[in-house]
Design a protein around this motif. Structure first.
Motif, PDB file in Angstrom:
ATOM      1  N   ARG A  75       0.835  -1.216   0.000  1.00 40.24           N
ATOM      2  CA  ARG A  75       0.000   0.000   0.000  1.00 40.24           C
ATOM      3  C   ARG A  75       0.863   1.257   0.000  1.00 40.24           C
ATOM      4  N   GLN A  76       1.922   1.266   0.792  1.00 43.26           N
ATOM      5  CA  GLN A  76       2.803   2.435   0.833  1.00 43.26           C
ATOM      6  C   GLN A  76       3.500   2.645  -0.506  1.00 43.26           C
ATOM      7  N   THR A  77       3.923   1.559  -1.135  1.00 41.03           N
ATOM      8  CA  THR A  77       4.570   1.652  -2.442  1.00 41.03           C
ATOM      9  C   THR A  77       3.612   2.221  -3.479  1.00 41.03           C
ATOM     10  N   ILE A  78       2.381   1.742  -3.472  1.00 39.82           N
ATOM     11  CA  ILE A  78       1.375   2.236  -4.412  1.00 39.82           C
ATOM     12  C   ILE A  78       1.105   3.715  -4.161  1.00 39.82           C
ATOM     13  N   THR A  79       1.014   4.098  -2.899  1.00 36.18           N
ATOM     14  CA  THR A  79       0.769   5.505  -2.556  1.00 36.18           C
ATOM     15  C   THR A  79       1.901   6.381  -3.061  1.00 36.18           C
ATOM     16  N   LEU A  80       3.144   5.962  -2.837  1.00 41.03           N
ATOM     17  CA  LEU A  80       4.283   6.747  -3.321  1.00 41.03           C
ATOM     18  C   LEU A  80       4.258   6.860  -4.837  1.00 41.03           C
ATOM     19  N   TYR A  81       3.949   5.759  -5.499  1.00 44.01           N
ATOM     20  CA  TYR A  81       3.911   5.751  -6.962  1.00 44.01           C
ATOM     21  C   TYR A  81       2.798   6.651  -7.491  1.00 44.01           C
ATOM     22  N   LYS A  82       1.619   6.565  -6.877  1.00 43.17           N
ATOM     23  CA  LYS A  82       0.483   7.362  -7.344  1.00 43.17           C
ATOM     24  C   LYS A  82       0.703   8.853  -7.130  1.00 43.17           C
ATOM     25  N   ASN A  83       1.418   9.206  -6.062  1.00 37.52           N
ATOM     26  CA  ASN A  83       1.675  10.620  -5.795  1.00 37.52           C
ATOM     27  C   ASN A  83       2.619  11.224  -6.817  1.00 37.52           C
ATOM     28  N   ASP A  84       3.342  10.370  -7.530  1.00 38.16           N
ATOM     29  CA  ASP A  84       4.242  10.792  -8.596  1.00 38.16           C
ATOM     30  C   ASP A  84       5.214  11.878  -8.141  1.00 38.16           C
ATOM     31  N   ARG A  85       5.652  11.745  -6.898  1.00 40.12           N
ATOM     32  CA  ARG A  85       6.643  12.679  -6.382  1.00 40.12           C
ATOM     33  C   ARG A  85       7.956  11.938  -6.190  1.00 40.12           C
ATOM     34  N   PRO A  86       9.049  12.565  -6.534  1.00 39.76           N
ATOM     35  CA  PRO A  86      10.334  11.906  -6.292  1.00 39.76           C
ATOM     36  C   PRO A  86      10.567  11.761  -4.795  1.00 39.76           C
ATOM     37  N   TYR A  87      11.189  10.659  -4.432  1.00 41.04           N
ATOM     38  CA  TYR A  87      11.527  10.411  -3.041  1.00 41.04           C
ATOM     39  C   TYR A  87      13.032  10.493  -2.915  1.00 41.04           C
ATOM     40  N   GLU A  88      13.501  11.393  -2.112  1.00 41.49           N
ATOM     41  CA  GLU A  88      14.931  11.599  -1.934  1.00 41.49           C
ATOM     42  C   GLU A  88      15.493  10.540  -0.989  1.00 41.49           C
ATOM     43  N   LEU A  89      16.432   9.758  -1.509  1.00 46.17           N
ATOM     44  CA  LEU A  89      17.072   8.733  -0.690  1.00 46.17           C
ATOM     45  C   LEU A  89      18.097   9.382   0.234  1.00 46.17           C
ATOM     46  N   PRO A  90      18.288   8.827   1.414  1.00 42.38           N
ATOM     47  CA  PRO A  90      19.365   9.331   2.277  1.00 42.38           C
ATOM     48  C   PRO A  90      20.707   9.202   1.536  1.00 42.38           C
ATOM     49  N   VAL A  91      21.587  10.171   1.722  1.00 40.60           N
ATOM     50  CA  VAL A  91      22.839  10.252   0.966  1.00 40.60           C
ATOM     51  C   VAL A  91      23.662   8.976   1.111  1.00 40.60           C
ATOM     52  N   LYS A  92      23.833   8.479   2.324  1.00 40.78           N
ATOM     53  CA  LYS A  92      24.642   7.275   2.519  1.00 40.78           C
ATOM     54  C   LYS A  92      24.042   6.080   1.780  1.00 40.78           C
ATOM     55  N   PHE A  93      22.744   5.930   1.853  1.00 39.80           N
ATOM     56  CA  PHE A  93      22.084   4.824   1.157  1.00 39.80           C
ATOM     57  C   PHE A  93      22.238   4.980  -0.345  1.00 39.80           C
ATOM     58  N   ARG A  94      22.018   6.184  -0.852  1.00 41.66           N
ATOM     59  CA  ARG A  94      22.133   6.430  -2.290  1.00 41.66           C
ATOM     60  C   ARG A  94      23.540   6.117  -2.774  1.00 41.66           C
ATOM     61  N   ASN A  95      24.556   6.531  -2.006  1.00 39.91           N
ATOM     62  CA  ASN A  95      25.941   6.253  -2.389  1.00 39.91           C
ATOM     63  C   ASN A  95      26.234   4.751  -2.404  1.00 39.91           C
ATOM     64  N   ARG A  96      25.757   4.034  -1.393  1.00 40.47           N
ATOM     65  CA  ARG A  96      25.953   2.577  -1.347  1.00 40.47           C
ATOM     66  C   ARG A  96      25.245   1.905  -2.521  1.00 40.47           C
ATOM     67  N   LEU A  97      24.048   2.360  -2.832  1.00 42.09           N
ATOM     68  CA  LEU A  97      23.290   1.798  -3.946  1.00 42.09           C
ATOM     69  C   LEU A  97      24.015   2.026  -5.262  1.00 42.09           C
ATOM     70  N   HIS A  98      24.474   3.245  -5.489  1.00 43.12           N
ATOM     71  CA  HIS A  98      25.187   3.556  -6.730  1.00 43.12           C
ATOM     72  C   HIS A  98      26.455   2.719  -6.851  1.00 43.12           C
ATOM     73  N   GLU A  99      27.192   2.573  -5.752  1.00 43.08           N
ATOM     74  CA  GLU A  99      28.413   1.772  -5.788  1.00 43.08           C
ATOM     75  C   GLU A  99      28.098   0.308  -6.097  1.00 43.08           C
ATOM     76  N   ALA A 100      27.055  -0.230  -5.492  1.00 46.41           N
ATOM     77  CA  ALA A 100      26.663  -1.626  -5.753  1.00 46.41           C
ATOM     78  C   ALA A 100      26.245  -1.800  -7.208  1.00 46.41           C
ATOM     79  N   LEU A 101      25.519  -0.836  -7.745  1.00 46.38           N
ATOM     80  CA  LEU A 101      25.099  -0.913  -9.150  1.00 46.38           C
ATOM     81  C   LEU A 101      26.300  -0.819 -10.095  1.00 46.38           C
TER      82      LEU A 101
END
Length: 80
Positions: free
Chosen positions: A44-70
């Motif tokens: 339900r939360q995922t659908i709500t975020l998607y329907k709101n069509d607003r970007p969700y800003e990831l925490p910087v540390k998480f975003r950096n770890r994600l980018h490095e893993a990718l």
């Protein structure tokens, strides 16, 4: 209703297209099953975020770890 039965009909439940009598069984099951409650709440939360069509800003540390893993995965896959 067992968890497996509930998960098989989860999309219809979340979409509101499930038979009302089955919906009652869903509610009874979730009242006593925390793992299923968590799954439904997350969907339900995922659908709500998607329907709101607003970007969700990831925490910087998480975003950096994600980018490095990718980047690492891409390198492993495409660079031998």
């Amino acid at each position: 209703m067992k968890c497996e039965e509930m998960l098989a009909m989860l999309n219809e439940y979340v979409d509101g297209t499930i038979d009302p009598s089955i919906c009652e069984e869903f509610e009874k099951h979730m009242a006593g099953c925390n793992p299923c409650q968590v799954v439904v709440d997350n969907i339900r939360q995922t659908i709500t975020l998607y329907k709101n069509d607003r970007p969700y800003e990831l925490p910087v540390k998480f975003r950096n770890r994600l980018h490095e893993a990718l980047r690492q995965r891409w390198t492993e896959t495409h660079c031998g």
